[in-house]
Design an enzyme around this catalytic site. Structure first.
Site, PDB file in Angstrom:
ATOM      1  N   CYS A   1       0.897  -1.134   0.000  1.00 29.68           N
ATOM      2  CA  CYS A   1       0.000   0.000   0.000  1.00 29.68           C
ATOM      3  C   CYS A   1       0.949   1.199   0.000  1.00 29.68           C
ATOM      4  CB  CYS A   1      -0.852  -0.013   1.275  1.00 29.68           C
ATOM      5  SG  CYS A   1      -2.041   1.327   1.305  1.00 29.68           S
TER       6      CYS A   1
ATOM      7  N   ASN B   1      -9.469   3.629   3.133  1.00 29.33           N
ATOM      8  CA  ASN B   1      -8.757   4.915   3.181  1.00 29.33           C
ATOM      9  C   ASN B   1      -8.027   5.251   1.885  1.00 29.33           C
ATOM     10  OD1 ASN B   1      -6.730   3.064   3.368  1.00 29.33           O
ATOM     11  ND2 ASN B   1      -5.818   3.863   5.237  1.00 29.33           N
ATOM     12  N   HIS B   2      -8.249   4.457   0.846  1.00 28.18           N
ATOM     13  CA  HIS B   2      -7.588   4.746  -0.427  1.00 28.18           C
ATOM     14  C   HIS B   2      -8.263   5.926  -1.115  1.00 28.18           C
ATOM     15  CE1 HIS B   2      -5.989   0.363  -0.555  1.00 28.18           C
ATOM     16  NE2 HIS B   2      -5.373   1.129   0.316  1.00 28.18           N
ATOM     17  N   PHE B   3      -7.468   6.724  -1.786  1.00 25.57           N
ATOM     18  CA  PHE B   3      -8.044   7.910  -2.416  1.00 25.57           C
ATOM     19  C   PHE B   3      -7.235   8.384  -3.600  1.00 25.57           C
ATOM     20  CE2 PHE B   3      -5.245   9.892   0.856  1.00 25.57           C
ATOM     21  CZ  PHE B   3      -4.480  10.703   0.029  1.00 25.57           C
TER      22      PHE B   3
ATOM     23  N   HIS C   1       4.322   1.993   1.913  1.00 28.92           N
ATOM     24  CA  HIS C   1       4.323   2.082   3.374  1.00 28.92           C
ATOM     25  C   HIS C   1       3.827   0.804   4.083  1.00 28.92           C
ATOM     26  CE1 HIS C   1       0.490   4.760   2.764  1.00 28.92           C
ATOM     27  NE2 HIS C   1       0.113   3.511   2.880  1.00 28.92           N
TER      28      HIS C   1
ATOM     29  N   HIS D   1       3.617   7.373   8.279  1.00 24.74           N
ATOM     30  CA  HIS D   1       2.989   7.140   6.961  1.00 24.74           C
ATOM     31  C   HIS D   1       1.704   7.925   6.766  1.00 24.74           C
ATOM     32  CE1 HIS D   1      -0.221   4.770   8.675  1.00 24.74           C
ATOM     33  NE2 HIS D   1      -0.586   4.255   7.522  1.00 24.74           N
ATOM     34  N   GLY D   2       1.184   8.515   7.823  1.00 24.51           N
ATOM     35  CA  GLY D   2      -0.083   9.230   7.668  1.00 24.51           C
ATOM     36  C   GLY D   2      -0.469   9.838   8.992  1.00 24.51           C
ATOM     37  N   ALA D   3      -1.746  10.117   9.120  1.00 27.15           N
ATOM     38  CA  ALA D   3      -2.185  10.765  10.353  1.00 27.15           C
ATOM     39  C   ALA D   3      -2.397   9.737  11.465  1.00 27.15           C
ATOM     40  CB  ALA D   3      -3.476  11.537  10.082  1.00 27.15           C
TER      41      ALA D   3
END
Lengths: 135, 477
Positions: free
Chosen positions: B98, B201-203, B325, B400-402
Site C-alpha cells: 500500500c 482509506n484509499h483515495f 508504506h 505514513h499518515g495521520a
C-alpha cells in the site's frame, strides 16, 4: 443471527455468538458479508467450500478466507450458509446472488481475515469469538 | 498515561523489556505530549509483541501515527538480522505495498474552472469501491511480467514514461520477486482489479501546493507554491491480499516447525533464510511490484483525463515520487558500527532514506528521498525529505499518515457523510464517493492531526518538512 461490531481503531472487529458451533460459523459468514455489502441477497446461486484444519479456529479462519475469495472472484453476495462440521473438516454450502452495485454497493472492502485474537470460547452453552477483518 | 512506559526524550518514549513476556529488546515510540492522549494500550502491546520476535535488532519501533492494528501496530518498524532473524506478514499487512504517489502538473487553481468535470472524469476512469472491476484485462503472461518488473512493465505497455520508473522507491520493482509463490487464487483476484483504487482509506486527490518550507528541496523535487498536484493512495488489491492470506497459513505452520514462540498468531513468521521465509519474501515482492504497476496505470488514467480536459501535455504531468508504506525489504544499515544486511518491516511506515543513500534517484541524491505523507480526507498532506537521522535511528523510516483515533463504527455513529460532504464543499473541497458511509468512516475527525504527526517527525529529524498540500477534490474508494 448474532454478531456485533466492537471498537477497533484500524479495522473491523466482530464479536460473534451462537448456541451452536455451526451457527457460529454461519453468523461469522453473515458478519463478513454484512461488512462488505449493503442490502439483501436472494439465495439463487450456490458454491461449496471444503476446509480442513487442525483446530476449530483454523476451520473458521479458512472458511472466512475462502468465502472472501469466492465472493470477490465469483462476484457473489452470500446470504445463507449450510454448515457441516466434522473431525478436522468443515463443509459449507453458501448461497447468494450476483453483486449488483445499485443494491449491494457502498460496503467496506475486506482485505483479509486476521488471526489476531481469534479464539473460540464455549461458556454456558454458547459459543463465541472475536474476528478481525482487515479493511 | 499507560503504566509501564517511560519518557526518554522530548518526543521519545520507551517500552521496557518485560512489558510483555519474552521481549528481546525494548520498544521505542515517538510522540508529542499533545498526541499522548491518542495512545492505545492495544497498540503498545502489539509494539511489545514485536520485540519478542527472533533476531530483532535494537528496538521494536513505532512512529507517531501508531495505532492499534493486528500483528505489528500500525506505524510499526522492526529490523531483523538476515542470518538469524525472521520475516512476518504481520509486519507488512494484507495490503502489500500500500503506498502513495505524488504528481505535479503545470496547472494552478485558476485553471480548475472545470473541477467538477475533471473529478467526474477521474471517477469514471479509475474504478473505485467494493466490487469495482477494471476495463483492462492482462493475460497470464503479462501478469507474470508485471509481478517481476512492476512499474517498468506498465511503462512498457504504454502507461507512462521512463522517468516514472526512476521516481519510484525501488524503481518501482523489487528485486527478488518470485511470481511462482503467487497462487492461482491470488492471480484470479488480481487480474480484474489492476487499475482500480479499492476502498477504505484509499483515495485519489486533486491538491494544491499551499506552502513551501524548504525551497531547495521543493525545487529539486519540481514543486512550486500554488501548483496543482495529484495524489494517489492504494495498494496491491486482491492479489496482494491473497498472497498474505496464503503465506500466513504456511508461516503459521513454520512458526511451530522452527519452535518460535509468539504472543500473537498474526505475527506468524519464519527465518529469512528458510524455504518458507524465502517463499513469502518472493511472493510479497511480486505483489509489491503489482501494486507499483497498479499505481502507474492509475497515473496514466489521470494523465489522460487532464490532457483531455485541461489541454496540457501528457509528459508535463510529472511523477515526483512513489513510496511504499506496507512492506518488508532487505536493506543494509549500520548496526553497532558495522554495515549489516537486515530485513526492515515497515507496516504503516515510510522509508525515509537520507542524502546519497542507495536507491535515492540521482536527481534527488543531494536532498534525500521524497517522503509523501497523505492526510485524511479534507486535511493537509505533506511532502518531506529523508534524512541521515532516520538512517541512524529508525532504519531509514518515518510515519505514513495521520493515524486513526476513531474506529470506523464510532466515526459512522458520530459523523454524517452528507454533513461532511457539505462542510468540506463550503471550504472548496469537492468529494466523490460510492456511498456517504465511506465519507463518514474516513472523515478528518476520525484521524489524528496530520500536522501534529509530521511536526513530531520533523522535530525529531527523522524526516524534514518540504511542503504542505491542501485538497481541492477527493475521490474516495
Amino acid at each position: 443471527m448474532s454478531f456485533e461490531e466492537r471498537d477497533h481503531t484500524a479495522d473491523i472487529l466482530m464479536h460473534i455468538r451462537s448456541p451452536s458451533l455451526c451457527g457460529l460459523f454461519a453468523d461469522a459468514g453473515q458478519a463478513l458479508m454484512k461488512t462488505m455489502y449493503r442490502g439483501t441477497a436472494k439465495p439463487v446461486e450456490e458454491v461449496t467450500i471444503q476446509i480442513t484444519g487442525e483446530t476449530t479456529e483454523h476451520l473458521l479462519h479458512g472458511f472466512l478466507s475462502e468465502l472472501l475469495f469466492e465472493s470477490e472472484v465469483a462476484n457473489l453476495v452470500f446470504s445463507e450458509f449450510t454448515i457441516i462440521i466434522g473431525e478436522g473438516e468443515v463443509s459449507i454450502t453458501a448461497r447468494g446472488e450476483p453483486f449488483n452495485p445499485a443494491t449491494h454497493g457502498g460496503g467496506t472492502e475486506v482485505k483479509g481475515i486476521s488471526w489476531y485474537g481469534l479464539s473460540i470460547l464455549k461458556e454456558n452453552n454458547e459459543y463465541s469469538c472475536d474476528i478481525l477483518f482487515d479493511v | 498515561m499507560i503504566e509501564g512506559i517511560k519518557k526518554i526524550g522530548d518526543y521519545e518514549w520507551e517500552l521496557p523489556i518485560g512489558f510483555v513476556e519474552g521481549m528481546h529488546v525494548p520498544g521505542r515510540f515517538f510522540l508529542s505530549e499533545k498526541l499522548t492522549g491518542t495512545l492505545e494500550e492495544g497498540a503498545l502491546h502489539q509494539l511489545a509483541n514485536v520485540a519478542t520476535m527472533p533476531g530483532i535488532i535494537r528496538n521494536s519501533l513505532a512512529m507517531p501515527d501508531i495505532h492499534w492494528g493486528y500483528g505489528f501496530p500500525i506505524g510499526g518498524v522492526a529490523a531483523f538480522e538476515y542470518e538469524s532473524g525472521v520475516i512476518s506478514p504481520g509486519g507488512v499487512g494484507f495490503d502489500i505495498n500500500c503506498g502513495v504517489r505524488l504528481l505535479t502538473t503545470p496547472l494552478t487553481p485558476g485553471d480548475l474552472i472545470k473541477k467538477k468535470e475533471i473529478l467526474d472524469a477521474l471517477y469514471d476512469a479509475v474504478p473505485v469501491g467494493v466490487g469495482a472491476r477494471s476495463s483492462l484485462r492482462f493475460s497470464e503472461k503479462q501478469l507474470e511480467t508485471m509481478m517481476t518488473e512492476g512499474t517498468a512493465f506498465a511503462v512498457g505497455e504504454g502507461f507512462g514514461n521512463k522517468d516514472d520508473i526512476l521516481h519510484c522507491e525501488e524503481q518501482g520493482g523489487m528485486k527478488g520477486a518470485e511470481p511462482a509463490f503467487v497462487s492461482k487464487k491470488a492471480r484470479s483476484r488480481g487480474v480484474p482489479q489492476c487499475g482500480t483504487l479499492g476502498a477504505g482509506n484509499h483515495f485519489l486527490e486533486i491538491q494544491v501546493a499551499q506552502e513551501i518550507y524548504d525551497e531547495p528541496a521543493a525545487k529539486a523535487y519540481g514543486l512550486e507554491k500554488g501548483q496543482i498536484c495529484m495524489m494517489v493512495h492504494c495498494g496491491s488489491r486482491g492479489l496482494g491480499h491473497q498472497v498474505c492470506t496464503d503465506h500466513l497459513q504456511i508461516l503459521e505452520q513454520a512458526t511451530r516447525k522452527y519452535h518460535i514462540n509468539l504472543p500473537d498468531k498474526q505475527l506468524a513468521c519464519a527465518p529469512l533464510t528458510s524455504p518458507e521465509g524465502k517463499a513469502y519474501y518472493g511472493g510479497m515482492a511480486a505483489a509489491a511490484n503489482y501494486a507499483w504497476a497498479n499505481r502507474q496505470i492509475i497515473t496514466h488514467q489521470i494523465r489522460s483525463v487532464l490532457t483531455r480536459l485541461c489541454g496540457i501535455a501528457y509528459d508535463d504531468i510529472r511523477l515526483v515520487y512513489d513510496v511504499a508504506h506496507n512492506v518488508a525489504k532487505i536493506e543494509e544499515h549500520d548496526v553497532d558500527g558495522k554495515r549489516t544486511k537486515v530485513c526492515v518491516h515497515r507496516k504503516g511506515a515510510t522509508r525515509a532514506f537520507g542524502p546519497d543513500c542507495q536507491d535515492v534517484p540521482p536527481d534527488y541524491a543531494h536532498i534525500g528521498q521524497p517522503v509523501i505523507i497523505p492526510g485524511s480526507m479534507g486535511s493537509s498532506s505533506y511532502l518531506l525529505k529523508g534524512t541521515d537521522v532516520a538512517m541512524d535511528r529508525t532504519f531509514g523510516s518515518t510515519c505514513h499518515g495521520a493515524g486513526r483515533v476513531l474506529s470506523r463504527s464510532q466515526a459512522k455513529k458520530k459523523l454524517q457523510g452528507k454533513t461532511i460532504r457539505e462542510t468540506l464543499g463550503r471550504s472548496g473541497i469537492m468529494i466523490k464517493a460510492p456511498h456517504d458511509g465511506a465519507i463518514a468512516e474516513e472523515a478528518p475527525d476520525a484521524y489524528k492531526s496530520s500536522s501534529e504527526v509530521v511536526s513530531v517527525v520533523h522535530n525529531l529529524g527523522i524526516s524534514r518538512l518540504v511542503a504542505r498540500l491542501e485538497p481541492l477534490g477527493v475521490i474516495k474508494g
